[in-house]
Scaffold this motif. Structure first.
Motif, mmCIF file in Angstrom:
data_model
loop_
_atom_site.group_PDB
_atom_site.id
_atom_site.type_symbol
_atom_site.label_atom_id
_atom_site.label_comp_id
_atom_site.label_asym_id
_atom_site.label_seq_id
_atom_site.Cartn_x
_atom_site.Cartn_y
_atom_site.Cartn_z
ATOM 1 N N CYS A 1 -2.254 -5.468 5.458
ATOM 2 C CA CYS A 1 -2.624 -5.766 4.067
ATOM 3 C C CYS A 1 -2.062 -7.113 3.623
ATOM 4 O O CYS A 1 -2.751 -7.897 2.974
ATOM 5 C CB CYS A 1 -2.157 -4.654 3.140
ATOM 6 N N SER A 2 -0.820 -7.398 3.990
ATOM 7 C CA SER A 2 -0.210 -8.688 3.640
ATOM 8 C C SER A 2 -0.957 -9.845 4.288
ATOM 9 O O SER A 2 -1.190 -10.879 3.653
ATOM 10 C CB SER A 2 1.246 -8.726 4.076
ATOM 11 N N VAL B 1 -8.115 0.326 7.341
ATOM 12 C CA VAL B 1 -7.994 -0.683 6.294
ATOM 13 C C VAL B 1 -9.322 -1.424 6.250
ATOM 14 O O VAL B 1 -9.726 -2.051 7.237
ATOM 15 C CB VAL B 1 -6.827 -1.652 6.580
ATOM 16 N N ILE C 1 -7.911 1.568 1.679
ATOM 17 C CA ILE C 1 -7.149 2.201 2.751
ATOM 18 C C ILE C 1 -7.536 3.672 2.805
ATOM 19 O O ILE C 1 -7.377 4.389 1.823
ATOM 20 C CB ILE C 1 -5.633 2.038 2.516
ATOM 21 N N ALA D 1 0.840 -1.190 0.000
ATOM 22 C CA ALA D 1 0.000 0.000 0.000
ATOM 23 C C ALA D 1 0.880 1.247 0.000
ATOM 24 O O ALA D 1 1.805 1.364 0.785
ATOM 25 C CB ALA D 1 -0.899 0.005 1.228
ATOM 26 N N ALA E 1 -11.326 -4.369 4.358
ATOM 27 C CA ALA E 1 -11.170 -5.535 3.490
ATOM 28 C C ALA E 1 -12.541 -6.150 3.258
ATOM 29 O O ALA E 1 -13.273 -6.422 4.213
ATOM 30 C CB ALA E 1 -10.241 -6.550 4.132
ATOM 31 N N ILE F 1 -9.257 -4.465 -0.945
ATOM 32 C CA ILE F 1 -8.795 -3.764 0.257
ATOM 33 C C ILE F 1 -8.815 -2.276 -0.047
ATOM 34 O O ILE F 1 -8.297 -1.849 -1.081
ATOM 35 C CB ILE F 1 -7.369 -4.195 0.655
ATOM 36 N N VAL G 1 0.203 -0.807 8.509
ATOM 37 C CA VAL G 1 -0.630 -0.952 7.310
ATOM 38 C C VAL G 1 -0.118 -2.057 6.393
ATOM 39 O O VAL G 1 -0.891 -2.897 5.918
ATOM 40 C CB VAL G 1 -0.750 0.392 6.550
ATOM 41 N N GLN G 2 1.183 -2.092 6.122
ATOM 42 C CA GLN G 2 1.739 -3.096 5.207
ATOM 43 C C GLN G 2 1.531 -4.514 5.743
ATOM 44 O O GLN G 2 1.142 -5.416 4.993
ATOM 45 C CB GLN G 2 3.233 -2.838 4.966
#
Length: 178
Positions: A137-138, A66, A156, A53, A68, A154, A133-134
Motif C-alpha cells: 500500500c505504501s 490489494v 483490500i 491498512a 489499486a 486502493i 500489505v502495508q
C-alpha cells in the motif's frame, strides 16, 4: 473619452472583500462550480509510524488481495515500485469509471473528460501475505500520488486460500518460487 478613462474601463474590476470565488484565468476550461462536500468526515493521512491498512477485521486471514486503481500514465511507476518492494506477481487491467473527479474536468491524451464521461484508469491486482500489505500500500501511494482529484483508490480484500494450479500446492507454499 480620454486615454486614462479608456485605460480605467479596460482594467479588471477588483474583488470585493468577502467574495467567495477566487479570480480565475479567462483561459480556464473548467466551469466554476462549488466544491463538493462529502457527508462524512475525511480521515487524516496515516503518519509513517501508523499502519496504512487495518486488517483487524480478518484475524484468521493469511492472504489479502490489494487492488489499486490508478491513472494510466502512472502504471509504469507503480509496477516498478511494487517490484522494488518484493512483489513477484501482479495483474494489470485497463478499466473505465467515474469517481470523485466526476464533478471536475480531467485531461488524458488530449481528450477532456467531464462528469458524465467514463475516465480511463488501470487496475493493478496483487495477492500478498498479511505481512506485505502495508509495504505494498505504501509503495502504491508513494508512486501514484499527485495530490489531485483522480489519483485513484486502493481496495483490500481478504483471500481465503491460494492454490497453484500446476502442482496443486496451497497456502504460503504456493507463493514460493520453484
Amino acid at each position: 473619452m480620454t486615454r486614462t478613462m479608456a485605460a480605467r474601463s479596460e482594467r479588471p474590476k477588483l474583488r470585493r472583500a468577502g467574495a467567495t470565488h477566487a479570480r480565475r484565468s479567462p483561459l480556464s476550461l473548467t466551469p466554476r462550480t462549488p466544491r463538493r462536500t462529502l457527508g462524512w468526515p475525511r480521515r487524516a493521512l496515516a503518519k509513517d509510524s501508523e499502519s496504512i491498512a487495518s486488517l483487524e477485521a480478518f484475524p484468521a486471514c493469511e492472504f489479502f488481495e490489494v487492488k489499486a486503481i490508478v491513472r494510466p500514465w502512472r502504471q509504469d511507476q507503480v509496477v516498478s515500485a511494487l517490484l522494488e518492494v518484493g512483489v513477484r506477481g501482479l495483474t494489470c487491467v485497463n478499466v473505465k469509471g467515474i469517481g470523485v473527479q466526476g464533478a471536475t474536468k480531467e485531461r488524458f491524451m488530449g481528450k477532456e473528460y467531464g462528469k458524465d464521461d467514463l475516465v480511463d484508469k488501470v487496475q493493478i491486482s496483487i495477492v500478498v501475505s498479511r505481512t506485505q500489505v502495508q509495504r505494498v500500500c505504501s509503495a502504491v501511494i508513494d508512486s501514484a500520488r499527485t495530490g489531485e482529484i483522480g489519483d485513484g483508490k486502493i481496495f483490500i480484500h481478504p483471500v481465503s486460500d491460494v492454490i497453484r494450479i500446476r502442482t496443486k500446492e496451497r497456502g504460503a507454499v504456493s507463493e514460493l518460487p520453484n
